[in-house]
Design an enzyme around this catalytic site. Sequence first.
Site, PDB file in Angstrom:
ATOM      1  N   SER A  33       0.894  -1.112  -0.107  1.00 47.86           N
ATOM      2  CA  SER A  33       0.010   0.024   0.011  1.00 47.86           C
ATOM      3  C   SER A  33       0.760   1.509  -0.079  1.00 47.86           C
ATOM      4  O   SER A  33       0.274   2.385  -0.384  1.00 47.86           O
ATOM      5  CB  SER A  33      -0.986   0.191   1.191  1.00 47.86           C
ATOM      6  OG  SER A  33      -0.372  -0.128   2.613  1.00 47.86           O
ATOM      7  N   ASP A 333      -3.933   7.868   8.092  1.00 48.34           N
ATOM      8  CA  ASP A 333      -5.026   7.020   8.739  1.00 48.34           C
ATOM      9  C   ASP A 333      -4.534   6.203   9.840  1.00 48.34           C
ATOM     10  O   ASP A 333      -5.443   5.094  10.191  1.00 48.34           O
ATOM     11  CB  ASP A 333      -5.552   6.413   7.415  1.00 48.34           C
ATOM     12  CG  ASP A 333      -4.772   5.395   6.837  1.00 48.34           C
ATOM     13  OD1 ASP A 333      -3.488   5.183   7.475  1.00 48.34           O
ATOM     14  OD2 ASP A 333      -4.973   4.711   5.667  1.00 48.34           O
ATOM     15  N   HIS A 336      -0.821   4.522   7.123  1.00 48.47           N
ATOM     16  CA  HIS A 336      -0.169   5.247   6.105  1.00 48.47           C
ATOM     17  C   HIS A 336       0.239   6.493   6.302  1.00 48.47           C
ATOM     18  O   HIS A 336      -0.573   7.080   7.450  1.00 48.47           O
ATOM     19  CB  HIS A 336      -0.968   4.843   5.031  1.00 48.47           C
ATOM     20  CG  HIS A 336      -1.569   3.455   4.649  1.00 48.47           C
ATOM     21  ND1 HIS A 336      -2.860   3.104   5.029  1.00 48.47           N
ATOM     22  CD2 HIS A 336      -0.982   2.548   4.277  1.00 48.47           C
ATOM     23  CE1 HIS A 336      -2.933   1.910   4.728  1.00 48.47           C
ATOM     24  NE2 HIS A 336      -1.667   1.356   4.004  1.00 48.47           N
TER      25      HIS A 336
END
Length: 375
Positions: A33, A333, A336
């Site tokens: 990610s 968040d 990340h």
Amino acid sequence: MASSTLLTLILVFLHGLRGGDGCFTAIFSFGDSIADTGNLLISEHGNIQSARPPYGQTFFNRPTGRYSDGRLIIDFIAEALGFSFMPPFLEGPVDGGFRRGVNFAVAGATALDVHFYRERGLDVIRTNLSLQTQFGWFKELLPSLCSTDSDCWNLLATLLVLAGEIGGNDFAYAFGQGKSLSELKSYVPIVNHAIGVLINDLIELGAKTLLVPGNFPIGCTPIYLIMFEYSEDHDLSTGCIKWLNDFAQYQNKHLQLELDHLRVLHPHATIIYADYYNPIMNIISNHNKNSTGKVTLAACCGGGGPYNYGNPVHCGDDRASVCDDPLLYISWDGVHLTEAAYRFIAEGLLEGPFADPPIKKVCYKRSQAHKVDDA
């Protein structure tokens, strides 16, 4: 909320990314990610957290599948080298195909195949699109980009490969399901070897320049600060959990040893170690030296509670809240980073000191070599 000193610290280093000089013909990216520009979004038909606002609000003004408020490290590198943003592989080729670059990274991906973890009683819940699967996509795509072995060799020799970040999820899944620190350390050489196999295979196919990131200081991340909130090993000067940061440094040290071994095997390739650990620690430490306050380790976007993370409401949910200015935060968040933090890291990879050697130094050497060849 963090004071404006964090914003000042970041902006001091962000003196603008200069355009590239055409030293690479394409960028290929693998990872999770931290680098995914939309593959998980496509594979899950939009049913993921980063498909909802406020993801993407800072730059794209809409969610794009990126797990941030804006651009990622790969986006800043692409911009600085004169490329468009790397399209996700699962989107399919757009105008001009993938000859200018493609992104194989998938959020939630592991370096090791999911069967490794399932055999050890672990559930890899996000995706089974591991590094091995991503390399399979690459091999599937390659014949459409070059028709002969010589053509493929020349193509790979002139592109930049971003091999990661990958491996963070391997450890996150294990930590989250109660595996001990000693067992996690036993995974380190296996995970790093999987990364090494990818690099070795790419070099043997013709790749010449590869950027390989290490792990972040995970002890400063809300997901881990909540997971181990009762740990007695907090660093009073930073608020981070020391033993988790020690583990990240342990993994980074062994990854660098893996890269040293590959450099011996492939002396004509340039294997760049990308330091993702020290940029974040520099932001935290430099701020705390010059301020009575601390950099907030809380997430900008979340559902409240300690570190604005860890309850049933997550960023992207209707009831989640978002901070007024993401420039004042490191974490977006809880898992990340913000665009500002990613940009700071990217600048350090392009110009130094967070890459050895810096990307633009490699570009300069390549351009000088081309001048000699053309003379």
